[in-house]
Design an enzyme around this catalytic site. Structure first.
Site, PDB file in Angstrom:
ATOM      1  CG  ASP A 243      32.330  47.088  51.354  1.00  0.00           C
ATOM      2  OD1 ASP A 243      33.392  46.550  50.989  1.00  0.00           O
ATOM      3  OD2 ASP A 243      31.387  47.352  50.578  1.00  0.00           O
ATOM      4  CD  GLU A 318      37.091  48.086  50.797  1.00  0.00           C
ATOM      5  OE1 GLU A 318      37.534  47.275  49.968  1.00  0.00           O
ATOM      6  OE2 GLU A 318      35.896  48.441  50.810  1.00  0.00           O
TER       7      GLU A 318
END
Length: 603
Positions: A243, A318
């Protein structure tokens, strides 16, 4: 008796003639003999799989509290098998105050109580693996909750934790007023700097105030991140979605006379001074140091896989960044490898309902052109942070977009609900819980910032709360269209988004898709064609009108297509049926949004 010369001459002539004839026959035989099928290289489990993103809070509630949970996911594994999914990626399920609904983790080693227990997670892993489904966890390395022990110990300056987070002294002006160290703006609005009275310093948070950024220049932090990664590998995780990687590092004050440099202004007149985008963000994202960390994680994951003789453990990055910085996540020119792939967000950032076929083709080829040789592509059309696909594009494009996702080379990624064409739910200002909207919005404009509409509960059927929960009250309201748009109705319908999706996931097993080559072009301004082909195997072609009006195309210009062409899959709004013949010569008329997958003879 003929002379020897004559004999030799005659004999030579015969030999020559015979040689020519035999050679011609040999050439003719070789020319007409069918070539053998190409050798199909075995693929690693992830290279052509379908990854299905689950937002646990909204997938399925098993205990009636209005919140999705792990047992709910277990109860719906049969749906994932039926859909043809190869792996599930779950948004965070770890202990959290839920300010940002799991992305503010306070305990990286345990399960959030409202989602279940460690025993529930272990049961999920076992049952999913028995069904052939891999488990990918959301790994959140950039920040931790201010409720975490890490942060509390850092506030107390406990030895070993003093520099776990980004701490900075205030700037004192001539009037003795305390000023923030720089003009940096949080992704959720306001300054990235928050004063801590106890420590008498500011800490940095690129997201919510309650999400303090780790200091990745501190070796203890990097070691702890590796410990967390290995812990969940031991628990059976098959990989991680990494993330918010672009935010892992900020500008190093040691390179700027011991201070944090101000960001230049972006010049965007439509953004307020307290909103992300008001400044350029050159100092707060995409710092080159972050790639070293990703390469280190890949090395650890590969070593763990080898040492434990398991299937490959994958890392997915990401990375909302420019194309060059994004491709660095794959690896660098020194042969260091990084993530198995960075998420390809181009369908989110570069395309919209107003895009034409040429925009689509350009966007697809751009990724495939820049991707380093030997790597695997991937395609992302939506996720928990973006408006849902039919709401961002148009509902009649859903089947065509799913077809593109499934037929392009590489990994297909589906956000829960895309297989049934779920649209954004309506969430009033009073029901809004997303911290991004609450921080930056008001009753008039909150939907510009809110991610809640894409997170409303999954619509399983037309019963209470769309079959998501037995509770009439859910953590976010159920979509208003659930009576008509739900999985059960689509299972029972003769034609539906879900049945198209199932046909597409089956199609991915065909050699032309798993191992074949691709060709994509715009036939007109509004219609594109994607051809997947492999010698000796059937060819498959997607013809997709992305426009808002009827379009007429000529397939005879596509040299890879061979008669007969038959309809293999058609979008639900199409008037064409499976096995209908489509003439290669002549014109083909497509309605707005219509998508056809055609099967043709081998090339």
């Amino acid at each position: 008796m003929p002379s020897l010369l004559k004999v030799l001459g005659i004999s030579f002539g015969v030999i020559v003639v015979v040689g020519v004839v035999v050679g011609s026959i040999t050439w003719a035989v070789l020319a007409t003999r069918p070539l053998p099928p190409p050798e199909l290289k075995p693929l690693d489990w992830w290279e052509n799989t379908i990854i299905y993103q689950i937002y646990p809070r909204s997938f399925k509630d098993s205990d009636g509290d209005g919140i999705g949970d792990i047992q709910g996911i277990i109860s719906k594994l049969d749906h994932l098998v039926e859909a043809g999914v190869g792996a599930i990626w779950m948004s965070p399920i770890f202990v959290s105050p839920m300010v940002d609904f799991g992305y503010d983790i306070s305990d990286f080693y345990n399960i959030q109580t409202e989602y279940g227990t460690m025993a529930d997670f272990e049961e999920l892993v076992e049952k999913a693996h028995n069904l052939g489904i891999k488990i990918i966890l959301d790994y959140v390395p950039n920040h931790a909750s201010t409720d975490s022990e890490y942060f509390k110990k850092s506030v107390d300056r406990e030895p070993g934790y003093e520099n776990y987070f980004i701490w900075a002294d205030p700037i004192i002006t001539n009037t003795s007023d305390r000023q923030v160290p720089s003009n940096w703006i949080s992704q959720f609005g306001g300054s990235v700097w928050e004063w801590n009275e106890q420590r008498q310093q500011y800490y940095l948070h690129q997201f919510a105030i309650e999400q303090a950024d780790f200091n990745f220049r501190e070796p203890a932090v990097r070691n702890e991140m590796l410990n967390i990664m290995k812990f969940w590998f031991e628990k059976g995780a098959d990989g991680y979605r990494l993330d918010a990687l672009p935010h892992l590092f900020e500008a190093n004050p040691n390179d700027h006379n011991g201070t944090y440099p101000d960001e230049p202004l972006s010049g965007d007149m439509f953004v307020r001074p307290d909103q992300a985008g008001y400044t350029t963000q050159v100092h707060v994202r995409d710092q080159i140091e972050l790639y070293d960390v990703v390469y280190e994680w890949r090395e650890v994951a590969d070593r763990w896989t080898e040492a434990n003789e398991t299937d490959t453990k994958i890392l997915l990055a990401e990375a909302y960044a420019n194309i060059s910085m994004t491709m660095l996540y794959y690896g660098d020119e020194n042969n260091r490898t990084g993530a198995h792939f960075p998420f390809n967000f181009d369908f989110i950032t570069s395309l919209s309902a107003s895009s034409n076929a040429r925009d689509f083709v350009y966007t697809i080829l751009r990724w495939l052109t820049y991707m380093p040789r030997g790597n695997v592509a991937n395609w992302v059309f939506g996720n928990h942070d973006q408006n849902r696909v039919p709401s961002r594009f148009r509902p009649n494009m859903m089947d065509g977009l799913n077809s593109l996702n499934m037929m392009l080379p590489g990994v297909a990624i589906t956000y829960q609900g895309e297989e049934i064409g779920m649209r954004d739910g309506y969430v009033s200002w009073e029901d809004t819980v997303d911290v991004a909207a609450c921080n930056q919005g008001n009753p008039d404009n909150y939907l510009e910032f809110s991610r809640d509409p894409a997170r409303t509960p999954y619509q399983w059927d037309n019963t209470t709360s769309a079959g998501f929960s037995t509770n009439a009250t859910t953590w976010l309201p159920v979509g208003l269209d659930y009576m008509e748009l739900n999985l059960q109705a689509q299972r029972e319908a003769e034609r539906s988004h879900f049945k198209v999706y199932q046909a597409l996931t089956q199609l991915r097993k065909e050699p032309a898709l798993s191992h074949g080559e691709y060709h994509i072009e715009s036939l007109t301004a509004n219609t594109l064609i994607l051809v997947r082909h492999l010698r000796t195997y059937d060819t498959y072609a997607l013809v997709f009108n992305v426009g808002q009006e009827q379009d007429v195309v000529d397939l005879s210009t596509v040299s890879l297509l061979r008669d007969p062409l038959t309809v293999y899959i058609s979008s639900i709004h199409s008037n064409r049926n499976i096995d209908d013949t489509i003439p290669l010569e002549g014109s083909l008329t497509l309605t707005a949004g219509e998508a056809l997958v055609l099967r043709g003879s081998p090339t």
